[in-house]
Design a protein around this motif. Structure first.
Motif, PDB file in Angstrom:
ATOM      1  N   ALA A 165       0.485  -1.280   0.225  1.00  0.00           N
ATOM      2  CA  ALA A 165       0.134   0.178  -0.353  1.00  0.00           C
ATOM      3  C   ALA A 165       0.856   1.144   0.038  1.00  0.00           C
ATOM      4  O   ALA A 165       0.847   2.238  -0.702  1.00  0.00           O
ATOM      5  N   ILE A 166       2.126   0.803   0.415  1.00  0.00           N
ATOM      6  CA  ILE A 166       2.997   1.995   0.844  1.00  0.00           C
ATOM      7  C   ILE A 166       3.992   2.575  -0.390  1.00  0.00           C
ATOM      8  O   ILE A 166       4.209   2.991  -1.463  1.00  0.00           O
ATOM      9  N   LEU A 167       4.459   0.895  -0.988  1.00  0.00           N
ATOM     10  CA  LEU A 167       5.006   1.403  -2.000  1.00  0.00           C
ATOM     11  C   LEU A 167       4.892   1.445  -3.749  1.00  0.00           C
ATOM     12  O   LEU A 167       5.412   1.754  -4.193  1.00  0.00           O
ATOM     13  N   PHE A 168       3.681   0.854  -3.280  1.00  0.00           N
ATOM     14  CA  PHE A 168       3.185   1.045  -5.396  1.00  0.00           C
ATOM     15  C   PHE A 168       2.707   2.789  -5.528  1.00  0.00           C
ATOM     16  O   PHE A 168       3.377   2.554  -6.661  1.00  0.00           O
ATOM     17  N   PRO A 169       2.068   3.082  -4.739  1.00  0.00           N
ATOM     18  CA  PRO A 169       2.401   4.684  -5.079  1.00  0.00           C
ATOM     19  C   PRO A 169       3.440   5.213  -4.635  1.00  0.00           C
ATOM     20  O   PRO A 169       3.346   5.951  -5.969  1.00  0.00           O
ATOM     21  N   CYS A 170       4.541   5.238  -3.645  1.00  0.00           N
ATOM     22  CA  CYS A 170       5.608   5.979  -4.024  1.00  0.00           C
ATOM     23  C   CYS A 170       6.269   5.456  -5.443  1.00  0.00           C
ATOM     24  O   CYS A 170       7.111   6.052  -6.219  1.00  0.00           O
ATOM     25  N   LEU A 171       6.067   4.145  -6.077  1.00  0.00           N
ATOM     26  CA  LEU A 171       7.047   3.542  -7.011  1.00  0.00           C
ATOM     27  C   LEU A 171       6.179   4.492  -8.627  1.00  0.00           C
ATOM     28  O   LEU A 171       7.277   5.695  -9.586  1.00  0.00           O
ATOM     29  N   LEU A 172       5.203   4.129  -8.496  1.00  0.00           N
ATOM     30  CA  LEU A 172       4.037   5.396  -9.687  1.00  0.00           C
ATOM     31  C   LEU A 172       3.994   6.866  -9.421  1.00  0.00           C
ATOM     32  O   LEU A 172       4.280   8.014 -10.092  1.00  0.00           O
ATOM     33  N   ILE A 173       4.351   7.558  -8.839  1.00  0.00           N
ATOM     34  CA  ILE A 173       5.065   8.847  -7.753  1.00  0.00           C
ATOM     35  C   ILE A 173       5.896   9.194  -8.507  1.00  0.00           C
ATOM     36  O   ILE A 173       6.066  10.115  -9.152  1.00  0.00           O
ATOM     37  N   MET A 174       7.350   8.490  -8.532  1.00  0.00           N
ATOM     38  CA  MET A 174       8.413   8.263  -8.660  1.00  0.00           C
ATOM     39  C   MET A 174       8.930   7.957 -10.369  1.00  0.00           C
ATOM     40  O   MET A 174       9.247   8.869 -11.442  1.00  0.00           O
ATOM     41  N   ILE A 175       7.670   7.296 -10.787  1.00  0.00           N
ATOM     42  CA  ILE A 175       8.159   6.871 -12.072  1.00  0.00           C
ATOM     43  C   ILE A 175       7.373   8.353 -13.119  1.00  0.00           C
ATOM     44  O   ILE A 175       7.473   8.550 -14.657  1.00  0.00           O
ATOM     45  N   ASP A 176       5.980   8.907 -12.334  1.00  0.00           N
ATOM     46  CA  ASP A 176       5.742  10.119 -12.944  1.00  0.00           C
ATOM     47  C   ASP A 176       6.321  11.287 -12.940  1.00  0.00           C
ATOM     48  O   ASP A 176       6.562  12.199 -14.334  1.00  0.00           O
ATOM     49  N   ILE A 177       7.694  11.225 -12.215  1.00  0.00           N
ATOM     50  CA  ILE A 177       8.314  12.673 -12.229  1.00  0.00           C
ATOM     51  C   ILE A 177       9.543  12.715 -13.084  1.00  0.00           C
ATOM     52  O   ILE A 177       9.303  13.376 -13.660  1.00  0.00           O
ATOM     53  N   ARG A 178       9.451  10.830 -13.684  1.00  0.00           N
ATOM     54  CA  ARG A 178      10.719  10.366 -14.514  1.00  0.00           C
ATOM     55  C   ARG A 178      10.380  11.726 -15.545  1.00  0.00           C
ATOM     56  O   ARG A 178      11.190  11.663 -16.662  1.00  0.00           O
ATOM     57  N   TYR A 179       9.841  10.795 -16.310  1.00  0.00           N
ATOM     58  CA  TYR A 179       9.161  11.595 -17.730  1.00  0.00           C
ATOM     59  C   TYR A 179       9.412  12.983 -18.182  1.00  0.00           C
ATOM     60  O   TYR A 179       9.467  13.153 -18.956  1.00  0.00           O
ATOM     61  N   PRO A 180       8.283  13.766 -17.372  1.00  0.00           N
ATOM     62  CA  PRO A 180       8.712  15.031 -17.713  1.00  0.00           C
ATOM     63  C   PRO A 180      10.476  15.602 -17.984  1.00  0.00           C
ATOM     64  O   PRO A 180      10.581  16.167 -18.860  1.00  0.00           O
ATOM     65  N   ILE A 181      10.867  15.306 -16.977  1.00  0.00           N
ATOM     66  CA  ILE A 181      12.453  15.060 -16.931  1.00  0.00           C
ATOM     67  C   ILE A 181      12.964  14.936 -18.227  1.00  0.00           C
ATOM     68  O   ILE A 181      13.446  15.026 -18.759  1.00  0.00           O
ATOM     69  N   LEU A 182      12.432  13.553 -18.642  1.00  0.00           N
ATOM     70  CA  LEU A 182      13.528  12.659 -19.633  1.00  0.00           C
ATOM     71  C   LEU A 182      13.029  13.627 -20.622  1.00  0.00           C
ATOM     72  O   LEU A 182      13.767  14.053 -21.614  1.00  0.00           O
TER      73      LEU A 182
END
Length: 139
Positions: free
Chosen positions: A87-104
């Protein structure tokens, strides 16, 4: 009627192209032109090589920094006494993935800007050429 005009313009362009080629060959400017084209090509290829190396370095640093961010976040969370449940791990991973794409995607725009600068330089060189204009070809 419009097609005849286009064919006449294309015919004139071909004649101008052949005249220019014969001019270059007739006066022995071929080696000079070849050198100029090669110099411009080498300069442009150098810029593209630098740009590609910069993009490669940036991409590697982004992927490594994102990996360090994810691992560091989870290690810090675990160290502070948190339990890594799904419940904590997957939302955090999704947020970090969402942060990565604008930077790329930001670096694609750097590439577009570099291509625009090269195009503007070519246009500026073209506009500096003093060639007589044929106003009959303009509608």
């Amino acid at each position: 009627m419009g097609c005849e005009r286009c064919e006449r313009c294309e015919g004139m362009r071909i004649v101008e192209l052949v005249d220019n080629i014969s001019f270059v060959k007739l006066f022995g400017y071929e080696p000079l032109m070849r050198e100029r084209v090669q110099e411009l090509r080498n300069e442009e290829m150098g810029l593209l090589r630098k740009f590609n190396l910069l993009i490669a370095w940036i991409m590697v640093s982004i992927w490594v920094s994102m990996l360090v961010l994810v691992i560091g976040s989870f290690v810090t969370y675990s160290y502070l006494g948190g339990i890594l449940s799904p419940a904590i791990l997957f939302p955090c991973l999704l947020i970090m993935i969402d942060i990565r794409y604008p930077i790329l995607n930001a670096f694609d725009y750097i590439g577009y800007a570099q291509n625009a600068v090269i195009s503007l330089k070519r246009i500026a060189l073209f506009l500096q050429i003093n060639a007589p204009l044929d106003f009959e070809m303009i509608d």
